[in-house]
Each structure stands twice: as structure tokens, then as C-alpha cells.
Design a protein around this motif. Structure first.
Motif, PDB file in Angstrom:
ATOM      1  N   GLY A 257       0.751  -1.146   0.012  1.00  0.00           N
ATOM      2  CA  GLY A 257      -0.077   0.020  -0.036  1.00  0.00           C
ATOM      3  C   GLY A 257       0.823   1.215   0.115  1.00  0.00           C
ATOM      4  O   GLY A 257       2.142   1.296  -0.083  1.00  0.00           O
ATOM      5  N   GLY A 258       0.205   2.511  -0.016  1.00  0.00           N
ATOM      6  CA  GLY A 258       0.864   3.659  -0.056  1.00  0.00           C
ATOM      7  C   GLY A 258       1.115   4.220  -1.333  1.00  0.00           C
ATOM      8  O   GLY A 258       0.859   3.470  -2.500  1.00  0.00           O
ATOM      9  N   ASP A 259       1.310   5.197  -1.498  1.00  0.00           N
ATOM     10  CA  ASP A 259       1.504   6.023  -2.608  1.00  0.00           C
ATOM     11  C   ASP A 259       3.080   6.143  -3.124  1.00  0.00           C
ATOM     12  O   ASP A 259       3.713   6.406  -2.279  1.00  0.00           O
ATOM     13  CB  ASP A 259       1.130   7.602  -2.775  1.00  0.00           C
ATOM     14  N   PRO A 260       3.642   5.385  -3.935  1.00  0.00           N
ATOM     15  CA  PRO A 260       5.105   5.565  -4.316  1.00  0.00           C
ATOM     16  C   PRO A 260       5.636   6.807  -4.506  1.00  0.00           C
ATOM     17  O   PRO A 260       6.751   6.845  -3.915  1.00  0.00           O
ATOM     18  CB  PRO A 260       4.864   4.975  -5.928  1.00  0.00           C
ATOM     19  N   GLU A 261       4.934   7.879  -4.913  1.00  0.00           N
ATOM     20  CA  GLU A 261       5.908   9.266  -4.640  1.00  0.00           C
ATOM     21  C   GLU A 261       5.760   9.539  -3.481  1.00  0.00           C
ATOM     22  O   GLU A 261       6.966  10.134  -3.017  1.00  0.00           O
ATOM     23  CB  GLU A 261       4.662  10.263  -5.515  1.00  0.00           C
ATOM     24  N   GLU A 262       4.832   9.597  -2.373  1.00  0.00           N
ATOM     25  CA  GLU A 262       5.073   9.761  -0.854  1.00  0.00           C
ATOM     26  C   GLU A 262       6.232   8.707  -0.551  1.00  0.00           C
ATOM     27  O   GLU A 262       7.018   9.220   0.285  1.00  0.00           O
ATOM     28  CB  GLU A 262       3.724   9.920  -0.407  1.00  0.00           C
TER      29      GLU A 262
ATOM     30  N   THR B 135       3.645  -2.032  -4.393  1.00  0.00           N
ATOM     31  CA  THR B 135       2.715  -1.249  -3.441  1.00  0.00           C
ATOM     32  C   THR B 135       1.161  -1.474  -4.101  1.00  0.00           C
ATOM     33  O   THR B 135       0.280  -1.376  -3.364  1.00  0.00           O
ATOM     34  CB  THR B 135       2.976   0.006  -3.513  1.00  0.00           C
ATOM     35  N   GLU B 136       1.061  -1.895  -5.042  1.00  0.00           N
ATOM     36  CA  GLU B 136      -0.228  -2.196  -5.587  1.00  0.00           C
ATOM     37  C   GLU B 136      -0.828  -3.624  -5.348  1.00  0.00           C
ATOM     38  O   GLU B 136      -1.828  -3.741  -5.549  1.00  0.00           O
ATOM     39  CB  GLU B 136      -0.377  -1.632  -7.325  1.00  0.00           C
TER      40      GLU B 136
ATOM     41  N   THR C  56       8.657  -0.499  -7.208  1.00  0.00           N
ATOM     42  CA  THR C  56       7.931  -0.009  -6.002  1.00  0.00           C
ATOM     43  C   THR C  56       6.325   0.444  -6.218  1.00  0.00           C
ATOM     44  O   THR C  56       5.673   0.276  -5.519  1.00  0.00           O
ATOM     45  CB  THR C  56       8.593   1.359  -5.553  1.00  0.00           C
ATOM     46  N   GLU C  57       6.345   0.950  -7.574  1.00  0.00           N
ATOM     47  CA  GLU C  57       4.833   1.210  -8.110  1.00  0.00           C
ATOM     48  C   GLU C  57       4.298  -0.219  -8.083  1.00  0.00           C
ATOM     49  O   GLU C  57       3.087  -0.401  -7.757  1.00  0.00           O
ATOM     50  CB  GLU C  57       5.063   1.624  -9.360  1.00  0.00           C
TER      51      GLU C  57
END
Length: 384
Positions: free
Chosen positions: A170-175, A311-312, A307-308
Motif C-alpha cells: 500500500g501507500g503512494d509510490p511518490e510519497e 505497493t499495488e 515500488t509502483e
């Protein structure tokens, strides 16, 4: 050795290979996964050693109705005589593996851990201590062994505790990216990506099928050998290791437990990463990149792409970087940390003095090893 309804035995590699189905079934029931103890990884890893240096697999079986039994624990140990310090039975950790966590059935984890300890306490072993290398301190296997030790009056100690980078689901890759670096660093990475795109079509590919993995593995091996590792340990420079990697990736692909991520420029891989999977964990095992494109940071570009992807994936709770502590690149990319240690447990419940002696010898041995490594690097730096 029999302990109640549990029976423990040590099997060599060939005997263990006869129980691959039982092994795979245990993997599906394990309280904690270990991608490096998947049959597809561990069997070819063990077989690439000379016969006398191969590990033994200590297996715990639980009896059932009508003579049926199921495998409830598996713990490979270094071959007797191949391990320094006979008083300590050492879990087997292949140099290409990042964990040595034993497999324990989630329905009887503590009972199975106790059976393993009892087996080592037996006269046939002669061990004063059992060393479980490279296992997560926050994991249920660590908890099962320490609880089993307390319940039987055994002592235990933690050695070489350290952290390494990890990525939670989870989480946003950019963050995630900017949490460890900055917006400026993210913008710079994207600028470099645009420079790559000016040279041709840039795409991300993930190979995972049994048909695709052998070719992707060869591409990875070739890419790794094209860089600095050609002189300092590229897999292709060691025929037995290359054979092991080919076998392991092929076998893992049959079980759907490997992905090879590739960043390709004009149809040619410029960065590749091998990710092993077990249960709800992924293991970022290997990375290679085209060093002629270093200015555009293809390795970092690949890590961002992974990472993208990771996290998905809701079915994956954690991706282990498998990196050394303080790794200059991955620790600036992934903010989470996995605490790993070597767990040393007393073997004989009445052998406190022998365990204390074995622990002291182990601490001394590690200090001596670190001193030798420090001296070696000093001499090497002076020669340069």
C-alpha cells in the motif's frame, strides 16, 4: 527421534527431494514464509555444493489417523564437520540466500520448534546450542522458538541484530520515495527517465511464466556480467552458481513464485531485478543494470518501477530488499525496515553452563572474523 505424536529426523538432500510435495504443503501452512526455503530454491542451492558439504534437512513429522503424517517443521543445518565449532549446530545459510528462517506449521509452531530443540539435545547431535541465522526478530518463528525455550527452561541470545530496507504493501509510490529523499530527487529521476526515452521506447516488463523465465534469466546473467561484477563475483563467472540460478529460477517459475522485472530501452534490457515470492512476502533478490547508462540511473529507475508494482499488490504484505545494512541506494528509496538477527538457543535444558560457553566462543569467533575483515580491507586499500 519421537516426541509424543511428533517424529524428528535428519535427511540428506536426495532423501529430502523425495518429499517435495510434503515440503510444498508445509510452505502453504507455514506461520512465516521464507522464499529461500522454497523447494525450488533450496534444493538446487544445496545440490550445487560438493556432496560432503551439503546441508542436512531436519524434518519434524506429525502423526495422524491410519498412519498418515504431515511435515510440520523443516530446518536445514550445515553439514556436520563443515560448521566451525562442533558445540553449536548451525542453521544452513547459502551465500545466495538472505534468510534462514525455519518453516513451522502455523497450527503447531511452538510444539514443532520444541521438537527441533529436543532433537538437537539428543545424544546423536552433541550440540550445546542451536544457531538460527538471519531470521526476522519481529516474526512468529522467532517468537515460537523463544517461547519454546522459555517453556523448557532453555536460555537464548540474539547476535548480529541489524536492519535492512523493506517495503510494506500500500501507500503512494511518490510519497514513499519523497519520504526518504525529496521532491527534487524525484523530479531529477524523472528528468533522467526522459533522457532515456529520447534514445528509444522505454517500457517496463515483468516476466513470470515458465516459458518466459529461462530467457529472462539469461538476459539477467548477461547484464550482470557486463558490469563491475564481471571482476568481483558475477554469477556467470562461477559455472556452478550460474547453473544453480538457472535451475532455481526455472523451478520457482513452475510454482509461480518468481518475477523478473525488466526495464527495456528499444527492446534491450537496461536494468533487471529478480523477485522471489513465498506466501505474502516478496524478496528483491538480485539487481543488475547497464553501467554505460549510469548517468540516467537505470537501477534507480527500476527500483521505482518495482515500488509502483509492489505497493499495488494487495496480496503482498512486505517486500524484503535482501540488502546489506546501510545499502547506499535502496535505503534512500524504501522507508520501512526489517530487523534481522541470528538467534542462538540452548539445546539441552540442563546444559546452561555448556550454552554459556558456546555463546562466549561464538561471540569471540565473530569478533575475530570482523577483525580479520577489517585488516584485509586496510591492506587492500593500501595496495590501491
Amino acid at each position: 527421534m519421537t516426541n509424543g505424536s511428533l517424529e524428528t529426523e535428519a535427511l540428506d538432500v536426495e532423501r529430502m527431494s523425495e518429499f517435495v510435495r510434503d515440503w510444498a504443503d508445509l510452505v502453504s501452512r507455514a506461520i512465516e514464509p521464507n522464499g529461500f526455503l522454497e523447494p525450488g530454491f533450496a534444493l538446487p542451492a544445496a545440490r550445487h555444493f560438493p556432496a560432503k558439504s551439503r546441508p542436512l534437512f531436519v524434518a519434524v513429522w506429525k502423526g495422524g489417523a491410519q498412519g498418515a503424517r504431515r511435515l510440520v517443521a523443516l530446518f536445514p543445518i550445515a553439514a556436520p564437520g563443515f560448521s566451525l565449532g562442533a558445540a553449536t549446530a548451525r542453521g544452513w545459510l547459502h551465500k545466495q540466500a538472505a534468510l534462514a528462517t525455519p518453516l513451522l506449521d502455523r497450527e503447531c509452531a511452538e510444539e514443532a520448534a520444541a521438537s527441533l530443540l529436543d532433537w538437537f539435545a539428543g545424544d546423536h547431535s552433541g550440540a550445546s546450542a542451536v544457531l538460527i541465522p538471519m531470521t526476522p526478530m519481529s516474526g512468529p518463528v522467532f517468537a515460537a522458538f523463544t517461547r519454546a525455550a522459555r517453556a523448557s527452561g532453555r536460555d537464548w541470545r540474539v547476535l548480529d541484530r541489524h536492519e535492512r530496507a523493506a517495503l510494506l504493501c500500500g501507500g503512494d509510490p511518490e510519497e514513499i520515495w519523497t519520504r526518504m529523499s525529496s521532491r527534487k530527487a524525484l523530479s531529477e529521476m524523472r528528468r533522467r527517465r526522459r533522457r532515456l526515452e529520447e534514445a528509444g521506447e522505454l517500457k517496463r516488463v515483468v516476466y513470470s511464466t515458465p516459458a518466459d523465465i529461462p530467457r529472462a534469466t539469461e538476459d539477467f546473467l548477461t547484464l550482470e556480467a557486463s558490469g563491475w561484477k564481471a571482476e568481483r563475483g558475477a554469477l556467470l563467472g562461477h559455472p556452478s552458481l550460474a547453473t544453480f540460478v538457472r535451475s532455481a529460477t526455472r523451478l520457482l517459475a513452475r510454482e509461480g513464485k518468481i518475477r523478473i522485472h525488466s526495464l527495456e530501452l528499444a527492446g534491450k534490457p537496461i536494468a533487471m531485478g529478480v523477485v522471489i515470492e513465498s506466501g505474502d512476502h516478496s524478496y528483491f533478490w538480485k539487481i543488475a543494470y547497464d553501467e554505460s547508462l549510469r548517468a540516467q540511473a537505470p537501477g534507480v529507475q527500476l527500483v521505482y518501477a518495482i515500488t509502483e508494482t509492489q505497493t499495488e499488490r494487495k496480496e503482498i504484505s512486505l517486500t524484503d530488499s535482501c540488502a546489506i545494512p546501510g545499502h547506499y541506494m535502496i535505503e534512500r528509496c524504501w522507508p520501512d525496515r526489517l530487523v534481522v538477527c541470528d538467534l542462538m538457543v540452548q539445546a539441552k535444558s540442563d546444559g546452561g553452563a555448556q550454552f554459556a560457553e558456546a555463546h562466549a566462543k561464538e561471540v569471540w569467533r565473530r569478533r575475530l572474523r570482523e577483525a580479520a575483515k577489517t585488516l584485509y580491507h586496510r591492506v587492500l586499500s593500501r595496495k590501491r
